[in-house]
Design a protein around this motif. Structure first.
Motif, short mmCIF file in Angstrom:
data_model
loop_
_atom_site.label_atom_id
_atom_site.label_comp_id
_atom_site.label_asym_id
_atom_site.label_seq_id
_atom_site.Cartn_x
_atom_site.Cartn_y
_atom_site.Cartn_z
N ALA A 239 -33.06 1.78 -37.96
CA ALA A 239 -34.04 2.39 -37.05
C ALA A 239 -34.15 1.60 -35.76
O ALA A 239 -34.27 2.18 -34.67
CB ALA A 239 -35.40 2.47 -37.75
N SER A 243 -33.04 3.24 -32.18
CA SER A 243 -34.07 3.31 -31.13
C SER A 243 -33.59 2.67 -29.84
O SER A 243 -33.82 3.19 -28.74
CB SER A 243 -35.36 2.64 -31.61
N ASN A 244 -32.92 1.55 -29.95
CA ASN A 244 -32.40 0.88 -28.77
C ASN A 244 -31.27 1.68 -28.12
O ASN A 244 -31.15 1.71 -26.89
CB ASN A 244 -31.93 -0.53 -29.11
N LEU A 314 -36.28 12.70 -35.12
CA LEU A 314 -35.99 11.27 -35.25
C LEU A 314 -36.53 10.83 -36.61
O LEU A 314 -37.70 11.03 -36.91
CB LEU A 314 -36.69 10.51 -34.12
#
Length: 473
Positions: A239, A243-244, A314
């Protein structure tokens, strides 16, 4: 033979009489009651029945010869081609519609409303498919019927109709059908109704749509879910990595960060049409964020002239019942809405290279499909003809959008069949299509019947027929 009462206004009056007589809404009641949910395999028979029991009988009464076409994609709903040929030397107009709808979401509709029952409340006509697309193609078919009656059984031109039942699942098989039946669908011009107006009080034409590309990013470490106390800090958290990665594509304020996903510069002729268009402000509209996306652009330019990258989904682990564990996988579904001129077919290679360059080699990339962006030149004579006809019918201004903010399968008609495409929408942005409480506005139905009847009449005028065939207008 043309009747003694054959005038443009008589044709419009006949179309509007379907409202006072109840004929229009009786037909729409039947159509809405049919659960034509293309995402639901249990609706297979109903999807076919919509063509067999509703569309084909009506077209046959209007002088069309119809044939049901099996979907080139195996196991998917059929299509229908109808043609009404008065004289092969006359010009031909191609119409389009779709009879499938999204899931009813029955339990989430407002009290007193049911997706499969037409319900009238304060000028709104509720029911699944009223706005998308049963109500809209019902307007055009009622108007066409009125003009045929007003002209005593003739139009003065030919009409073909392509009807599909898979639009809400991405129109699988539509492009292939257009290629396979190119000769049968051969026409001079294209007109259809789908999508919304700019605003409920702004009659609109649009000339194409933004394209769409959907993809999925997934990171699975192969570790499975592991206790965050025993293993956190020494194993990869997917995760965090995903996300990055997403943060390199779109900013915290929705701005696209990589050049290969951005829109080309807006041309002056397109900017003139969209720069000052109002966006939102209606009773049911969401709140516009002036600091979101391409803030150097106006609201109209952001919506109709720019590219947007949306994170549609997501996921990693669980948020409803969280456990103290590093999740085993993370995934995101992204959607790029793009305007004409974007090199969308190079997105996969460019995105893969971008992720690899930043050290995200382990993130898997899956392309889920998409449509090309389309836009008829606003100076094309067909645009001016439809706009002038609509303005005559309404005695008011009609607004022209170079392209819809959303996406429809216009490329099948503009690119595959090579037709100039104009769309005349009979809905508005707050119609709740695809959501609970979908509805039409009675006022827009009335205007739509007048505009469509006037246009179908105007296409039969002698000078128009000559220009229509040569595309000179």
């Amino acid at each position: 033979m043309t009747t003694a009462h054959a005038t443009r206004q008589h044709a419009i009056d006949l179309a509007l009489e379907t409202l006072s007589s109840g004929e229009f809404y009786d037909a729409l009641t039947r159509r809405v009651a049919m659960r034509t949910v293309s995402q639901d395999t249990e609706c297979e028979a109903t999807l076919a029945a919509y063509l067999d029991d509703e569309i084909e009988p009506l077209l046959s009464r209007l002088g069309f010869t119809c044939r049901r076409i099996p979907n080139p994609k195996e196991g998917l709903p059929p299509l229908l081609i109808g043609e009404r040929i008065e004289d092969v030397s006359l010009p031909t107009l191609l119409l389009y519609g779709h009879g499938d709808v999204t899931d009813g979401q029955e339990s989430t509709w407002r009290e007193g409303l049911d997706p499969w029952t037409l319900t009238f409340v304060d000028g709104r006509v509720y029911g699944r498919g009223t706005a998308d697309n049963k109500g809209q193609h019902s307007v055009n078919l009622a108007a066409l019927k009125a003009v045929i009656e007003a002209r005593g059984g003739t139009l003065g031109y030919n009409v073909k109709m392509l009807f599909e039942m898979s639009e809400e699942i991405g129109s699988p098989g539509l492009e292939e059908t257009c290629r396979l039946y190119r000769d049968a669908l051969s026409s001079d011009l294209f007109l259809a109704s789908d999508g919304p107006r700019i605003r409920d009080d702004m009659p609109t034409l649009f000339l194409g749509s933004r394209g769409v590309l959907q993809l999925k990013l997934t990171l699975d470490t192969g570790n499975g879910g592991r206790h965050s106390g025993n293993w956190g800090g020494v194993i990869t958290n997917p995760a965090a990595v995903l996300s990055n990665a997403l943060a390199t594509l779109v900013s915290q304020r929705g701005k696209v960060l990589v050049d290969f996903l951005k829109a080309p510069a807006i041309s002056d002729d397109v900017a003139r049409l969209i720069r000052n268009l109002p966006v939102g402000g209606g009773e049911l509209d969401p709140t516009i964020n002036p600091a979101w996306g391409e803030t150097s652009l106006t609201d109209g330019e952001r919506l109709y002239g720019a590219n947007t990258l949306e994170i549609l989904g997501l996921s990693a682990g669980r948020t409803d019942k969280p456990v103290g564990a590093v999740p085993e996988r993370a995934e995101a579904v992204l959607q790029l809405r793009f305007v004409k001129g974007t090199d969308w077919q190079a997105v996969e290679a460019n995105l893969r290279a971008h992720l690899n360059d930043l050290g995200f080699e382990d993130i898997a990339l899956e392309m889920l499909g998409g449509y090309a962006a389309t836009r008829l030149d606003p100076s094309h004579p067909w645009v001016g003809f439809v706009a002038a006809s609509a303005e005559q019918s309404l005695q008011g201004q009609v607004h022209i959008l170079p392209n819809l903010g959303g996406t429809i399968p216009n490329h099948c008609f503009s690119d595959v069949l090579g037709l100039p495409t104009v769309w005349l929408p009979h809905s508005y942005p707050a119609c709740n299509q695809h959501a609970p409480n979908e509805h039409l506005l009675e006022s827009i139905v009335q205007e739509g019947l007048a505009m469509a009847a006037g246009l179908f009449w105007d296409l039969g005028d002698a000078q128009t027929k000559m220009d229509f065939k040569t595309s000179s207008f």
